[in-house]
Motif scaffolding. Structure first.
Motif, short mmCIF file in Angstrom:
data_model
loop_
_atom_site.label_atom_id
_atom_site.label_comp_id
_atom_site.label_asym_id
_atom_site.label_seq_id
_atom_site.Cartn_x
_atom_site.Cartn_y
_atom_site.Cartn_z
N ASN A 318 -2.32 -2.30 6.79
CA ASN A 318 -2.00 -3.55 6.11
C ASN A 318 -3.16 -3.96 5.20
O ASN A 318 -4.31 -3.59 5.45
CB ASN A 318 -1.73 -4.61 7.18
N GLU A 319 -2.84 -4.76 4.18
CA GLU A 319 -3.82 -5.17 3.17
C GLU A 319 -5.12 -5.72 3.79
O GLU A 319 -6.21 -5.35 3.39
CB GLU A 319 -3.15 -6.25 2.31
N ARG A 328 -11.12 -0.59 1.52
CA ARG A 328 -10.21 -0.04 0.50
C ARG A 328 -9.62 -1.23 -0.23
O ARG A 328 -8.81 -1.97 0.34
CB ARG A 328 -9.05 0.69 1.17
N GLN A 329 -10.04 -1.40 -1.47
CA GLN A 329 -9.60 -2.60 -2.18
C GLN A 329 -8.23 -2.37 -2.82
O GLN A 329 -8.05 -2.42 -4.02
CB GLN A 329 -10.65 -3.02 -3.22
N THR A 330 -7.25 -2.08 -1.97
CA THR A 330 -5.88 -1.91 -2.47
C THR A 330 -5.04 -3.09 -1.98
O THR A 330 -5.37 -3.70 -0.97
CB THR A 330 -5.24 -0.62 -1.91
N THR A 331 -3.97 -3.39 -2.71
CA THR A 331 -3.09 -4.48 -2.29
C THR A 331 -1.71 -3.93 -1.96
O THR A 331 -1.35 -2.84 -2.41
CB THR A 331 -2.93 -5.52 -3.42
N ASN A 332 -0.96 -4.70 -1.17
CA ASN A 332 0.40 -4.27 -0.85
C ASN A 332 1.22 -4.12 -2.12
O ASN A 332 2.04 -3.23 -2.25
CB ASN A 332 1.07 -5.30 0.07
N GLN A 333 0.96 -5.04 -3.08
CA GLN A 333 1.73 -4.99 -4.34
C GLN A 333 1.48 -3.67 -5.08
O GLN A 333 2.41 -3.07 -5.62
CB GLN A 333 1.34 -6.20 -5.23
N GLN A 334 0.23 -3.20 -5.06
CA GLN A 334 -0.07 -1.91 -5.73
C GLN A 334 0.74 -0.77 -5.09
O GLN A 334 1.19 0.14 -5.80
CB GLN A 334 -1.56 -1.57 -5.59
N ASP A 357 -5.54 1.91 15.18
CA ASP A 357 -6.87 1.36 14.93
C ASP A 357 -7.10 0.20 15.90
O ASP A 357 -6.14 -0.44 16.33
CB ASP A 357 -6.99 0.89 13.48
N PRO A 358 -8.34 -0.07 16.25
CA PRO A 358 -8.57 -1.14 17.24
C PRO A 358 -8.65 -2.53 16.62
O PRO A 358 -9.07 -3.47 17.28
CB PRO A 358 -9.91 -0.72 17.86
N VAL A 359 -8.26 -2.68 15.35
CA VAL A 359 -8.46 -3.98 14.69
C VAL A 359 -7.18 -4.66 14.20
O VAL A 359 -7.16 -5.88 14.01
CB VAL A 359 -9.45 -3.86 13.50
N SER A 360 -6.10 -3.91 13.98
CA SER A 360 -4.87 -4.53 13.47
C SER A 360 -4.26 -5.47 14.51
O SER A 360 -4.08 -5.08 15.67
CB SER A 360 -3.82 -3.47 13.12
N THR A 361 -3.92 -6.67 14.07
CA THR A 361 -3.28 -7.63 14.98
C THR A 361 -1.76 -7.46 14.87
O THR A 361 -1.28 -6.75 13.98
CB THR A 361 -3.63 -9.07 14.56
N GLU A 362 -1.03 -8.15 15.72
CA GLU A 362 0.44 -8.11 15.65
C GLU A 362 0.91 -8.58 14.27
O GLU A 362 1.85 -8.04 13.70
CB GLU A 362 1.06 -9.01 16.74
N GLN A 367 3.22 -7.44 8.92
CA GLN A 367 3.14 -7.42 7.45
C GLN A 367 3.28 -6.00 6.90
O GLN A 367 3.88 -5.79 5.86
CB GLN A 367 1.84 -8.05 6.99
N LEU A 368 2.69 -5.05 7.61
CA LEU A 368 2.81 -3.66 7.17
C LEU A 368 4.28 -3.24 7.21
O LEU A 368 4.80 -2.62 6.27
CB LEU A 368 1.97 -2.75 8.08
N PHE A 369 4.96 -3.64 8.29
CA PHE A 369 6.38 -3.30 8.42
C PHE A 369 7.20 -3.91 7.28
O PHE A 369 8.02 -3.25 6.65
CB PHE A 369 6.89 -3.77 9.79
#
Ligand code: B12
Length: 510
Positions: A318-319, A328-334, A357-362, A367-369
């Motif tokens: 996710n962004e 990684r300076q990428t956006t979902n829109q890109q 990864d040990p950092v992504s929250t629910e 948002q990734l989904f």
């Protein structure tokens, strides 16, 4: 003057191994007698320890070839324990000096020099010649650039050599057959084990134009190569085409070329020249890997006309995680825009995600989904498990923040051989199983998005994701079968591929 030294370069679990092939080519050009040994091949999500027979075959081959100096290519840190074991076995049996090269000793020179007699740090296409010429002429190697030399308890550390000009170094050698061996399953087979592969891999560049992703080796090589020349280097189109002309004469079965660059070079003039020369002088379909920040319609259209048939693109996460943890300076829109461009060009992209990864929250996963559901179909989706490489920015930060322990880092860990590609049966929290199952369904053309939204909203699968996981497994298997059937029809499904990928204990998601 003929050289006296007889050298072996051993590839661990990789029949392709660019590093071994480059080092062997450089040394052969300098008139050395070089034996290339391909010691076992890799298998997805599995790490079979070498059998006693395989170790004995390796020792026997080195003895029979009267090798004076043994080089091991330790590409990945996950090989650390095994490379140490082999080093000890070979040293005990043969008493010859052992040299390690590859990305692992480049990442962790201090740790590796305690095991090997000598290590090569970074790329050494030229430095390796200097090293062996000195040895051959009986001169000291203590101050040889790019090498660390251990004599008893003393270690001589040297700064690295200047970076090479990619157009000047020889191509990987496919013409030598009698000096190459494949050791596996109790058999020693003479000849190049990769020469009949329908997929030819090639690099158009070294380094990366971005250098920022905290999980990647390039964040380590960038400072290492500072002041040694341009670290991101692109080969000339002419050099690439000439390599293909050379390879096509020797590798009879090439059906597709895969560019293995970190990201495919995007320079306008370069792409124009490649698109003009490739169809006429090579004419083989090819695949490339791009970054969402570089996707533009016109160059991709040019490449498509020249034979581009597939594109891989890392989405990663996710962004927020991409920007805050992976730098990684990428956006979902890109990403959404890039997929829309792939659709316009008429190419099915292979989008890649890093999970576990040990950092992504629910919320991040949610948002990734949503972003994946927004992408226009069709696209392929590959899920990878996060592998934490030693000394990377990510490893250091996760350690500092107490999110991981030393044993989670490659070297001690062998994650790259356990969950490189995500397998839905791997033990994971319930919530993650649900997310992964939903994500696997996202790109399946035979599953309407309206149905996926219903599954997403269902409270039942939050309590028990297993039935959903079963549906995702079936969808994955269906996709896998379609891909395999297509490849079989195109003559690209080989025993080697089946051996690498068919692992009943770990079915990867597709
Ligand atoms: C292309 C690539 C692949 C291709 C290789 C294709 C091929 N034809 O070789 C494939 C997809 C097969 C692959 C597989 C894997 N890869 Co890979 N791969 C790369 C990549 C992008 C480029 C490697 C390359 O070819 N470079 C060009 C060659 C010429 O450079 P080189 O290999 O470093 O070799 C030079 C020096 O290291 C040295 N050298 C190498 N060997 C030796 C030996 C001796 C004796 C000497 C003196 C010198 C020497 O001299 C060479 C010439 O200058 C690198 C990233 C990178 N920038 O290096 C990752 C990278 C090496 N891979 C990595 C990993 C983890 C893997 C896998 C374990 C993943 C997996 N689970 O499948 C496997 C391992 C397979 C194996 N058994 O080795 C990691 C290793 C990180 C780590 N510390 O563990 C890297 C660094 C990427 C990353 N994530 O940061 N990979």
């Amino acid at each position: 003057m003929p050289r006296k030294l007889n050298i072996a370069i051993v590839s661990l679990y990789a029949l392709e191994n660019n590093g071994v092939r480059h080092v062997a080519s450089s040394l052969r050009e300098a008139d050395f007698q070089v034996t290339e040994i391909y010691f076992k091949d890799w298998v997805n999500n599995r790490f079979p320890w070498p059998s006693e027979q395989e170790v004995q075959d390796l020792i026997g081959l080195l003895r029979e070839r009267q090798i004076d100096y043994i080089g091991l290519s330790v590409r990945a840190s996950a090989f650390h324990r095994m490379a140490k074991y082999l080093t000890e076995r070979l040293r005990a049996a043969l008493g010859k000096p052992i040299l390690w090269g590859g990305m692992h000793p480049t990442f962790l020179p201090q740790m590796c020099i305690e095991i090997a007699d000598v290590i090569a740090v970074g790329e050494v296409d030229n430095a390796v010649i200097e090293f062996f010429v000195r040895l051959d002429e009986g001169r000291s190697i203590r101050d040889c650039p790019s090498f660390w030399v251990r004599e008893g308890d003393t270690v001589y550390r040297n700064d690295i050599d200047d970076l090479v000009d990619l157009d000047e170094i020889p191509f990987r050698d496919f013409h030598t057959q009698q000096d190459k061996f494949h050791v596996e399953d109790g058999k020693v087979t003479q000849g190049d084990p990769f020469i009949t592969n329908p997929e030819y891999t090639i690099l158009a560049s070294r380094g990366c134009p971005y250098w920022t992703c905290t999980f990647c080796s390039n964040t380590l090589t960038k400072p290492l190569y500072e002041g040694k020349g341009k670290s991101f280097r692109v080969r000339s189109v002419e050099s690439l085409i000439q390599e293909m002309e050379y390879a096509m004469k020797l590798c009879p079965d090439i059906k597709v070329v895969r560019f293995d660059d970190e990201v495919f070079p995007i320079r306008k003039d370069w792409i124009k020249e490649l698109s003009e020369k490739w169809p006429e002088r090579v004419g083989i379909p090819f695949e490339v890997l791009v970054d969402p920040r570089m996707v533009r319609l016109e160059p991709l259209q040019q490449l498509k006309a020249a034979g581009l048939r597939a594109i891989c693109m890392g989405i990663q996460a996710n962004e927020r995680v991409n920007q805050e943890f992976y730098n990684r300076q990428t956006t979902n829109q890109q990403i959404v825009d890039a997929q829309s461009i792939f659709r316009q060009v008429g190419i099915t992209a292979n989008l890649q995600i890093i999970w576990d990864d040990p950092v992504s929250t629910e919320e991040d996963k949610d948002q990734l989904f949503y972003m994946l559901m927004e992408l226009e179909r069709p696209f392929e989706l590959y899920l990878f498990g996060l592998t934490i490489y030693p000394n990377t920015h990510l490893a250091r930060r996760l350690l500092r923040e107490g999110r991981i322990k030393e044993e989670h880092i490659e070297g001690i860990n062998t994650h790259a051989f356990e969950q490189f590609r995500v397998d839905l049966n791997y033990p994971r929290p319930k919530a993650d199983k649900r997310w992964l199952a939903l994500i696997v369904l996202c790109n399946k053309p035979f599953i309407p998005k309206s149905l996926i939204w219903k599954l997403y909203r269902s409270e039942r699968f939050k309590q028990d994701p297993e039935p959903l996981v079963q549906v995702a497994q079936a969808a994955s298997l269906a996709r896998l079968s379609t891909v395999a059937a297509g490849m079989a029809l195109d003559g690209e499904l080989t025993w080697l591929l089946l051996k690498r990928w068919v692992n009943p204990a770990s079915m990867v998601t597709m």
